[in-house]
Design a protein around this motif. Structure first.
Motif, PDB file in Angstrom:
ATOM      1  N   PRO A  63     -11.661   6.208   6.325  1.00 20.85           N
ATOM      2  CA  PRO A  63     -13.028   5.884   5.889  1.00 20.85           C
ATOM      3  C   PRO A  63     -13.434   6.771   4.714  1.00 20.85           C
ATOM      4  O   PRO A  63     -13.084   7.945   4.651  1.00 20.85           O
ATOM      5  CB  PRO A  63     -13.877   6.169   7.128  1.00 20.85           C
ATOM      6  CG  PRO A  63     -13.082   7.137   7.936  1.00 20.85           C
ATOM      7  CD  PRO A  63     -11.637   6.876   7.630  1.00 20.85           C
ATOM      8  N   SER A  65     -16.638   7.993   1.927  1.00 20.94           N
ATOM      9  CA  SER A  65     -18.073   8.245   1.841  1.00 20.94           C
ATOM     10  C   SER A  65     -18.809   7.053   1.230  1.00 20.94           C
ATOM     11  O   SER A  65     -18.360   6.470   0.247  1.00 20.94           O
ATOM     12  CB  SER A  65     -18.314   9.493   0.985  1.00 20.94           C
ATOM     13  OG  SER A  65     -19.660   9.583   0.605  1.00 20.94           O
ATOM     14  N   LYS A  66     -19.933   6.723   1.808  1.00 21.44           N
ATOM     15  CA  LYS A  66     -20.776   5.647   1.265  1.00 21.44           C
ATOM     16  C   LYS A  66     -21.402   6.062  -0.065  1.00 21.44           C
ATOM     17  O   LYS A  66     -21.674   5.226  -0.915  1.00 21.44           O
ATOM     18  CB  LYS A  66     -21.874   5.289   2.259  1.00 21.44           C
ATOM     19  CG  LYS A  66     -21.353   4.832   3.603  1.00 21.44           C
ATOM     20  CD  LYS A  66     -21.544   3.367   3.810  1.00 21.44           C
ATOM     21  CE  LYS A  66     -21.196   2.944   5.208  1.00 21.44           C
ATOM     22  NZ  LYS A  66     -19.867   2.450   5.369  1.00 21.44           N
ATOM     23  N   GLU A  67     -21.620   7.382  -0.258  1.00 17.49           N
ATOM     24  CA  GLU A  67     -22.264   7.866  -1.485  1.00 17.49           C
ATOM     25  C   GLU A  67     -21.383   7.696  -2.719  1.00 17.49           C
ATOM     26  O   GLU A  67     -21.802   7.153  -3.719  1.00 17.49           O
ATOM     27  CB  GLU A  67     -22.667   9.339  -1.352  1.00 17.49           C
ATOM     28  CG  GLU A  67     -23.868   9.583  -0.463  1.00 17.49           C
ATOM     29  CD  GLU A  67     -23.459   9.771   0.994  1.00 17.49           C
ATOM     30  OE1 GLU A  67     -22.432  10.430   1.260  1.00 17.49           O
ATOM     31  OE2 GLU A  67     -24.179   9.249   1.859  1.00 17.49           O
ATOM     32  N   ASP A  68     -20.129   8.189  -2.631  1.00 21.63           N
ATOM     33  CA  ASP A  68     -19.281   8.138  -3.827  1.00 21.63           C
ATOM     34  C   ASP A  68     -18.068   7.230  -3.681  1.00 21.63           C
ATOM     35  O   ASP A  68     -17.391   6.924  -4.658  1.00 21.63           O
ATOM     36  CB  ASP A  68     -18.843   9.541  -4.245  1.00 21.63           C
ATOM     37  CG  ASP A  68     -17.941  10.237  -3.228  1.00 21.63           C
ATOM     38  OD1 ASP A  68     -17.478   9.585  -2.274  1.00 21.63           O
ATOM     39  OD2 ASP A  68     -17.701  11.439  -3.399  1.00 21.63           O
ATOM     40  N   GLY A  69     -17.765   6.785  -2.457  1.00 21.92           N
ATOM     41  CA  GLY A  69     -16.638   5.897  -2.232  1.00 21.92           C
ATOM     42  C   GLY A  69     -15.282   6.544  -2.468  1.00 21.92           C
ATOM     43  O   GLY A  69     -14.263   5.858  -2.506  1.00 21.92           O
ATOM     44  N   THR A  73     -14.048  10.788   4.734  1.00 24.02           N
ATOM     45  CA  THR A  73     -15.012  11.300   5.713  1.00 24.02           C
ATOM     46  C   THR A  73     -14.378  11.591   7.075  1.00 24.02           C
ATOM     47  O   THR A  73     -14.990  12.270   7.896  1.00 24.02           O
ATOM     48  CB  THR A  73     -16.183  10.315   5.907  1.00 24.02           C
ATOM     49  OG1 THR A  73     -15.660   9.059   6.342  1.00 24.02           O
ATOM     50  CG2 THR A  73     -16.976  10.158   4.610  1.00 24.02           C
ATOM     51  N   GLY A 102      -8.725  -0.327   2.997  1.00 22.98           N
ATOM     52  CA  GLY A 102      -9.584  -1.500   2.992  1.00 22.98           C
ATOM     53  C   GLY A 102      -8.813  -2.802   3.023  1.00 22.98           C
ATOM     54  O   GLY A 102      -7.627  -2.835   3.344  1.00 22.98           O
ATOM     55  N   GLY A 111     -12.485   0.411  -5.813  1.00 24.83           N
ATOM     56  CA  GLY A 111     -12.990   1.195  -4.692  1.00 24.83           C
ATOM     57  C   GLY A 111     -12.005   1.341  -3.548  1.00 24.83           C
ATOM     58  O   GLY A 111     -12.317   1.990  -2.547  1.00 24.83           O
TER      59      GLY A 111
END
Length: 181
Positions: A63, A65-69, A73, A102, A111
């Motif tokens: 997984p 980070s949603k902030e920077d991709g 995490t 992904g 991403g």
């Protein structure tokens, strides 16, 4: 009659067989035992890995980070492969890692590039992991030919190619050829 669960019968080497009266019912027959899968250490006892290119498919779908991709995490999957990668390095193998991040569905997705795991993976295995932005082709072939014994190279997301999720034998051959494996 005693009835046993399907799992127990499977462990005993029995498999379901269909009959005209009861398709896939409670009829079982013996099947030939499957050969045991060899782990990396068992394979190493049969083959000298020193200087050999080893293409390995690992699950490094971590997984981000949603902030920077880009920030990992949870590195649980990276930590899980450390013993295998260290063993291969200690044996002198030139390890080439195929993985995915992904579900890019056969298209390049910025991403979902695998280079985001390089810093943490390098730290965990104490080897400078090299990254190649493809998983087939001349660039991969050249980079993996120049690897030193004990080296580790991470290929780009294999799911950027549609054939990966379909177990395409031609893609597998192209990856093996490019990796000099």
């Amino acid at each position: 009659h005693r009835f046993f669960s399907h799992e127990i019968l499977t462990m005993l080497g029995l498999r379901r067989v269909a009959t005209a009266a009861a398709p896939a019912a409670r009829s079982y027959a013996t099947s030939a035992p499957r050969p045991a899968k060899l782990g990396v250490e068992a394979m190493a006892s049969k083959v000298d890995l020193n200087g050999a290119n080893v293409l390995i498919r690992l699950d490094l779908n971590v997984p981000l980070s949603k902030e920077d991709g880009k920030t990992v995490t949870n590195d649980k999957r990276l930590r899980a492969v450390v013993p295998t990668l260290k063993f291969l390095s200690e044996q002198g193998a030139k390890t080439v890692i195929a993985t995915h991040i992904g579900r890019p569905k056969g298209e390049v997705n910025e991403g979902m590039r695998t280079n985001v795991v390089v810093p943490r993976l390098s730290e965990l295995i104490d080897v400078d992991v090299q990254y190649i932005d493809d998983c087939v082709g001349d660039k991969v072939k050249a980079a993996t030919a120049d690897m030193s014994s004990g080296g580790v190279t991470l290929l780009e997301n294999v799911r950027f190619y549609k054939g990966e999720t379909k177990n395409d034998p031609e893609l597998a051959k192209a990856m093996a050829d490019a990796s000099n494996a």
